[in-house]
Design an enzyme around this catalytic site. Sequence first.
Site, PDB file in Angstrom:
ATOM      1  N   THR A 146       0.820  -1.217   0.000  1.00 19.90           N
ATOM      2  CA  THR A 146       0.000   0.000   0.000  1.00 19.90           C
ATOM      3  C   THR A 146       0.854   1.268   0.000  1.00 19.90           C
ATOM      4  O   THR A 146       1.933   1.309   0.573  1.00 19.90           O
ATOM      5  CB  THR A 146      -0.909   0.063   1.240  1.00 19.90           C
ATOM      6  N   GLY A 185       3.741  -3.159   8.314  1.00 21.99           N
ATOM      7  CA  GLY A 185       4.048  -3.435   9.712  1.00 21.99           C
ATOM      8  C   GLY A 185       5.500  -3.844   9.880  1.00 21.99           C
ATOM      9  O   GLY A 185       5.996  -4.709   9.162  1.00 21.99           O
ATOM     10  N   GLU A 427      -5.698  -6.560   4.507  1.00 23.52           N
ATOM     11  CA  GLU A 427      -5.797  -7.744   3.633  1.00 23.52           C
ATOM     12  C   GLU A 427      -7.120  -7.769   2.880  1.00 23.52           C
ATOM     13  O   GLU A 427      -7.740  -8.817   2.720  1.00 23.52           O
ATOM     14  CB  GLU A 427      -5.627  -9.039   4.453  1.00 23.52           C
TER      15      GLU A 427
END
Lengths: 472, 472
Positions: A146, A185, A427
């Site tokens: 992203t 992350g 997701e």
Amino acid sequence: MPTNTDIAAERANSNINARDLTFTLYGEDGAYRRKLAFERADKDQAFEKSKKFSLMDRDKLYDEAIRMETVVAQRLQEYGYNNSKDIQTFLDRGYFLSAVFLGVHPFAIHFGGFIPSILGQGTPEQIQEFLPKAECMEYIGTYCQTELSHGSFVRGLETTATYDKSTEEFILHTPNLSAIKFWPGGLGRSCNYAVLMAQLVITGKNYGIHPFMCQLRDLNTHQPLPGVEVGDINYKFGGNALDNGYLILTHYRIPRTHLLMKYAQVSPDGTYTRQDVPPQIAYLSMTFLRTILVTASASSLAKAATIATRYSAVRRQTANRDGIEPQILDYQTQQMKLFPAICTAYALHFSGAALQSAYNDILASVGNGDMSRLSELHCLTSGLKAYSDISSHHIEVCRRSCGGHGYSHASGIPDIYQQNVINCTVEGESTVLYLQVGRSLVKFLKKADSGEKLPPALAFLSESSPPQQSLP
Amino acid sequence: MPTNTDIAAERANSNINARDLTFTLYGEDGAYRRKLAFERADKDQAFEKSKKFSLMDRDKLYDEAIRMETVVAQRLQEYGYNNSKDIQTFLDRGYFLSAVFLGVHPFAIHFGGFIPSILGQGTPEQIQEFLPKAECMEYIGTYCQTELSHGSFVRGLETTATYDKSTEEFILHTPNLSAIKFWPGGLGRSCNYAVLMAQLVITGKNYGIHPFMCQLRDLNTHQPLPGVEVGDINYKFGGNALDNGYLILTHYRIPRTHLLMKYAQVSPDGTYTRQDVPPQIAYLSMTFLRTILVTASASSLAKAATIATRYSAVRRQTANRDGIEPQILDYQTQQMKLFPAICTAYALHFSGAALQSAYNDILASVGNGDMSRLSELHCLTSGLKAYSDISSHHIEVCRRSCGGHGYSHASGIPDIYQQNVINCTVEGESTVLYLQVGRSLVKFLKKADSGEKLPPALAFLSESSPPQQSLP
């Protein structure tokens, strides 16, 4: 400490055999392995502080999470939980980690996204080169997809990987603000590597999104490499032990051999080749994460429902005609909050298990070259992952059912909600997934109408049904 | 910074006059006063840091909130926002505080619970004695009602106030763990006084719950007085600038004259007298808080809806047939999330305004000795306060409608949700309130059936209606 008498009485009155139920949920072997993992985590002095995560500020929280990660890495070795290719080990590690952390930890994407991407997108040679370093955590990785302005629409990503034939390198570049990699992350502080998705450009032609193995920080000093600007995106609603990050690349060069080339290759002279495989193949690791999220949401909801039910057994309120304050568990209004939460936790647990089983079956078929069930898998995982959002609704109902005490962090439920509710976004955003499932169902229905045999999970669409009633 | 072009285009296309709308919402005078309060807060360097509240740990957050409270107290004096008996000043102070803080601040219950309790429950002499000290903040107070095991069922409170005729004192006592005062805002660290609800006992007879003016900490050293154990209950889901606290009293003595005696009196010799007033009189200050909560929930939702709508105008995703990524505001699925949120914010705003107007009317009647509309007021405020929970649902939908960015604290929506969602629990738990409203409606319906004239808000129950259709 003696058990509360109301709790003890409820347990004594139950005709459910807790041991049988546990075996039904996890399997007999699984139940023992799970118990062992939890006992190991529970007895381990090194993880004492994790119980106070919600009382720490972000820097302390992260430092403490990283300290624990290093202990976890040792324990994973020690207990043999580290082999990433064996599903039972994967589950054992999951049990151990969930006993140690609440929610996502700084290396979660290393195990859940980075390593699976190497395994899923790399050639055998690339796997041999990268995997051992990832497994011993010399490489600590994340998965960068992203961007600040690009999420669900993957084709719209703007980061480019332009091939330079003269040096046999790809030049990775962030063309503008909207293309900053955002959210991965572990990117913020923890990682030195990433699998990064970018538009592959060769001599002016765009070949679409491809995965690149990309070093971000020095392996010794942990400083960002020249051309790499990387940092933490700070506080989120939940999951603040995880260092979600941003990344700006400026004409940053990586070797040609760092394109993960299982399904598409670029030769030294810039020739592009691509295997004719269904697009779903590229998303298999995301599909796997979606199956995991269904089970994870069941687990989060089960925790919240357990806390709220125990509280409702202990809490007494409002005197009845005999002057006795009944357990609030005996009020219908409370049961209307708790019972659907409990039922939904079981439903999601077994749905998740069935989904993982379907995933394993279909993955085995794919291994044998049979791609026929990939659409079915996509439809199932997308639909159930989106539907598992219902867990957040029930968790919040459980939290409120504990009155003021549910608002206190001491109840544990605020953390569970804040961690779980991200599942409707990561997701695959739920609304987008529902639309995909709808489109997919219509396609399958058309196939059914034309007499085509549908895959097992969708066979019901072929069944004859009574003529639809006309609307009033 | 130039305005984003998509936002600018949306504004240019609107046929709503923002100025007219603002006047409709707040009244012309109110709109200017509100704007002035916001401008004053916005320009004030002293409040700069409040924007970073969500990045502070609890101790820093509290220290900073208290530093700001002291500045706020100066500003309230300076701007004339301090007189607590004038509704316009009350609103002005509210505007100013909401511009300075997000959510509840450490002295919120001082203004919203402590002072109103003195005014509502004290005799003229007691008001004269206590109010000036509360207004100049020599007394910093809270309202202590709920106990660890007692919330909605007020009669079940266990704290006792036993009259000792020999010294003309009440002995306040926490008989056991379940009776610990729990939750009062500001109790944890800020207050030196409280209005405390306890069972009044005179020579062995229990006269029920009464309000006592009770000093907790030394006015100079801020140390708890002997017999007082008091502290902070630590992290909550939201509102962590507020120091909710616990309180244990051990045979703690206060003067007889500290029973707030407007409606019930104890004479030096222990004679108990009580005015024959409807029970709702004792809850008028809570009724007022409920009307405020309806308006507050409208304001929270309006903020979240504004953020999400602006985001949806700026965010573009998924190329259409022309290869253009539309603003997500143009997707029906997004509109289905945003439009109900916007509508509900308006509906709650005007409901809150109507409720405050009804409250003022009925309060004026009560002042003239007319108690006839108190049941109507209770029904209206309970029902609308409980219904205003819908704001939290819509805020969360708005948050999720911003995708990943809604999960970031930078969006502002997580804080809004965490602050707002307490409204379903405080000042009457929603399920309990709905049950009370149901019971109340049935009573009114019976009155209507027997030909009795119903109060204005419930007159619809007397209207003739078609015979009820039989259920299938």
